[in-house]
Design a protein around this motif. Sequence first.
Motif, PDB file in Angstrom:
ATOM      1  N   ARG A  96       0.813  -1.212   0.000  1.00 37.09           N
ATOM      2  CA  ARG A  96       0.000   0.000   0.000  1.00 37.09           C
ATOM      3  C   ARG A  96       0.850   1.267   0.000  1.00 37.09           C
ATOM      4  O   ARG A  96       0.358   2.326  -0.393  1.00 37.09           O
ATOM      5  CB  ARG A  96      -0.942  -0.030   1.199  1.00 37.09           C
ATOM      6  N   HIS A  97       2.089   1.171   0.434  1.00 38.94           N
ATOM      7  CA  HIS A  97       2.993   2.328   0.451  1.00 38.94           C
ATOM      8  C   HIS A  97       4.356   1.904  -0.099  1.00 38.94           C
ATOM      9  O   HIS A  97       5.353   1.867   0.633  1.00 38.94           O
ATOM     10  CB  HIS A  97       3.140   2.865   1.871  1.00 38.94           C
ATOM     11  N   PRO A  98       4.426   1.586  -1.374  1.00 41.49           N
ATOM     12  CA  PRO A  98       5.659   0.985  -1.909  1.00 41.49           C
ATOM     13  C   PRO A  98       6.874   1.890  -1.888  1.00 41.49           C
ATOM     14  O   PRO A  98       8.006   1.400  -1.916  1.00 41.49           O
ATOM     15  CB  PRO A  98       5.274   0.611  -3.347  1.00 41.49           C
ATOM     16  N   LYS A  99       6.685   3.194  -1.821  1.00 35.59           N
ATOM     17  CA  LYS A  99       7.830   4.105  -1.830  1.00 35.59           C
ATOM     18  C   LYS A  99       8.460   4.285  -0.461  1.00 35.59           C
ATOM     19  O   LYS A  99       9.491   4.951  -0.337  1.00 35.59           O
ATOM     20  CB  LYS A  99       7.405   5.472  -2.376  1.00 35.59           C
ATOM     21  N   THR A 100       7.858   3.712   0.567  1.00 32.19           N
ATOM     22  CA  THR A 100       8.336   3.975   1.927  1.00 32.19           C
ATOM     23  C   THR A 100       9.418   3.025   2.388  1.00 32.19           C
ATOM     24  O   THR A 100      10.057   3.288   3.415  1.00 32.19           O
ATOM     25  CB  THR A 100       7.165   3.910   2.917  1.00 32.19           C
ATOM     26  N   ILE A 101       9.657   1.924   1.683  1.00 29.63           N
ATOM     27  CA  ILE A 101      10.634   0.937   2.144  1.00 29.63           C
ATOM     28  C   ILE A 101      11.335   0.299   0.957  1.00 29.63           C
ATOM     29  O   ILE A 101      10.722   0.000  -0.065  1.00 29.63           O
ATOM     30  CB  ILE A 101       9.971  -0.153   3.021  1.00 29.63           C
ATOM     31  N   LEU A 102      12.632   0.099   1.115  1.00 30.42           N
ATOM     32  CA  LEU A 102      13.433  -0.604   0.117  1.00 30.42           C
ATOM     33  C   LEU A 102      13.531  -2.070   0.503  1.00 30.42           C
ATOM     34  O   LEU A 102      13.903  -2.405   1.632  1.00 30.42           O
ATOM     35  CB  LEU A 102      14.834   0.004   0.052  1.00 30.42           C
ATOM     36  N   ILE A 103      13.171  -2.939  -0.429  1.00 30.57           N
ATOM     37  CA  ILE A 103      13.404  -4.369  -0.247  1.00 30.57           C
ATOM     38  C   ILE A 103      14.773  -4.686  -0.835  1.00 30.57           C
ATOM     39  O   ILE A 103      14.971  -4.623  -2.044  1.00 30.57           O
ATOM     40  CB  ILE A 103      12.306  -5.205  -0.915  1.00 30.57           C
ATOM     41  N   HIS A 104      15.717  -4.987   0.045  1.00 26.99           N
ATOM     42  CA  HIS A 104      17.106  -5.237  -0.361  1.00 26.99           C
ATOM     43  C   HIS A 104      17.434  -6.676   0.027  1.00 26.99           C
ATOM     44  O   HIS A 104      17.666  -6.983   1.196  1.00 26.99           O
ATOM     45  CB  HIS A 104      18.032  -4.257   0.360  1.00 26.99           C
ATOM     46  N   ASN A 105      17.458  -7.528  -0.964  1.00 26.66           N
ATOM     47  CA  ASN A 105      17.598  -8.955  -0.678  1.00 26.66           C
ATOM     48  C   ASN A 105      19.003  -9.343  -0.225  1.00 26.66           C
ATOM     49  O   ASN A 105      19.213 -10.474   0.218  1.00 26.66           O
ATOM     50  CB  ASN A 105      17.193  -9.772  -1.910  1.00 26.66           C
ATOM     51  N   GLN A 106      19.965  -8.433  -0.318  1.00 21.47           N
ATOM     52  CA  GLN A 106      21.289  -8.714   0.211  1.00 21.47           C
ATOM     53  C   GLN A 106      21.451  -8.238   1.662  1.00 21.47           C
ATOM     54  O   GLN A 106      22.520  -8.413   2.254  1.00 21.47           O
ATOM     55  CB  GLN A 106      22.360  -8.033  -0.659  1.00 21.47           C
ATOM     56  N   LEU A 107      20.407  -7.640   2.228  1.00 20.29           N
ATOM     57  CA  LEU A 107      20.510  -7.211   3.624  1.00 20.29           C
ATOM     58  C   LEU A 107      20.744  -8.406   4.538  1.00 20.29           C
ATOM     59  O   LEU A 107      21.503  -8.321   5.505  1.00 20.29           O
ATOM     60  CB  LEU A 107      19.248  -6.450   4.045  1.00 20.29           C
TER      61      LEU A 107
END
Length: 590
Positions: A496-507
């Motif tokens: 619902r708020h895609p700009k609020t969080i980065l999905i970083h699969n290398q985290l």
Amino acid sequence: MCVLSRADFSRKWRLVFFAPSRSGYITEFCLRPFKQAGVHSASLIPNPTTEAEPNPDKMQAIYWIVVLVLGLLLIIHSLGFLRSVQYAYWNTYNSDRYDISQNVSASIISAITGQHLVMYYWCGKSSRMFEFQHYLSMKSAIRVLHPDVIFFLYEEYPSVDQHLMYNTWLEELRQSFPFIYVEKLKNGGACERTISYRIEAITAELTKRGGFFVHENTILTPAVSEIRNKQRVKALNRTNGYGFLMIQKGLEFGEGDQETIDCEDSSSMTSYSNIYCVNIARYIHPKDIWESEKSFGELARWAAYGETSIQRPEPDYRELVPNIAHYVWIGKGRMDYAFYLSVLSVIYVAKVDMVFIHGHRPTGYYWFKIKNDRKIYIIHRYPTVYVFGQSVSGASHRSDIWRLDFMNKYGGLYLDTDVIFVRPLSLNIRAYEAVMSYDYTTGRGGSPYPDIVQSGVMLGKRGGKFWIELMKTMRTYRDDLWTWNICHVPYKVKERHPKTILIHNQLQVNCPDGKCHPTWWPNYKNRSVHHLSTNSIPDWRNDAYGYHFAGDEFPPELRDERKALRSKTMFGEMARFVLQEAGLLKQLIF
């Protein structure tokens, strides 16, 4: 007669006129102040003690000149007022034939004078769910038509997965848009029989009410606002019923001019600027449209989020994520070897400035070895018993709430006690407001979730919008499902708020039971795909920031220091690398 004193000369002067009358010079008329330098009103007013009285004929002439000028100004002002009244009256009288105002856009006029009723027919049994493509359809109708009412007429009300609660789109629409009326169809209504019969029944019903019928798999485009004042518009596919129908209220059945148009298919459309509707013939998720460069992706983003731009978070280097780390330790238990390595890794590899252990002070041999490090702080916390008035039980659920609270109030890096970092955090990743990674699983079998997030590592700035929105969801906190509050719900917030969080699969990489499942690898949701069955982690030092050793069967290299020193596995290498960075490896070997 008026005589000015010497004190009057220190103020701004008035021009004073004396009107002749039977009783002498007794009438005064004051005009605006003189501002020009050098003008002295005293020179205009005779002093009877030093000068002769003024000529009455001269003063009378000046008087009538002033009266004439004031009269002319009053007449000019009155004519302007009458002209404005006449203009307003003329526009009101001719509002049905002339442009009301050039400042009022055609879209606003169309929205006011067009059809204000929208109808949806939901046909099918109770197992059918109201999914994201249906949400897009109703959202587009709301954005384009601004309806007074949406009638949702159903044969059986859409079902929701009561366990994982993913497809809650209809309920969210009912909470956000105030004029959705739901009503059960009597005896099946228009949902009975064939598609052609359904279309005829809907046409008959719409003729009575006036307005729009929109199929749940059809998105309206902004161009529909241009045709909403026509008498009849038919854009229905007689094979599957997709499309929309519009009929002006008050027309008899079959009466009025009808315009027939065709809707585009979402898979083949090249532009939506000159079309009125798009049919969606497949199941889609929000993640399918976030960064799509196709025309349908742009249209779907407009319907879902009100903007056509790519839904991708942007870094802000003016303020970085605080270089601090948070752990939660509840119960005064013994610090195990994995926890010990984790703390060493964030201090000497991730290179954080401070480490906060919230809850209770650990005990045991490994805590004794590390407790005097100047970067480690124990923060005693009162145990969380309630969240938004709901009871919270168990250390894992309390940890879920605490980690979210820490991100919101302080920011920084949160990590579980079984996470080992092998790389320092870059400035680039610390520039984002919130960062998490996907998990390799979506929960129990048959889950409707396309993905869920892994909350064992969380990175972010304090007060970020994602953390605020996620905290709001704790109003629906569930105590009966382990992963619901902090793995499933965060993914719904991301949708619902895609700009609020980065999905970083290398985290982080999740390594349950000693098998690591990198989510950047194809088919990562297949449990048989892991680092032992593929070449998915060729360089563990650079492929990820951290490795999360969740699960029931912990790798032996991370349970015992002697095994870590002798092991030739990837996990043994990680343990020795952390000890080396902490300056402890040599003394352990010798």
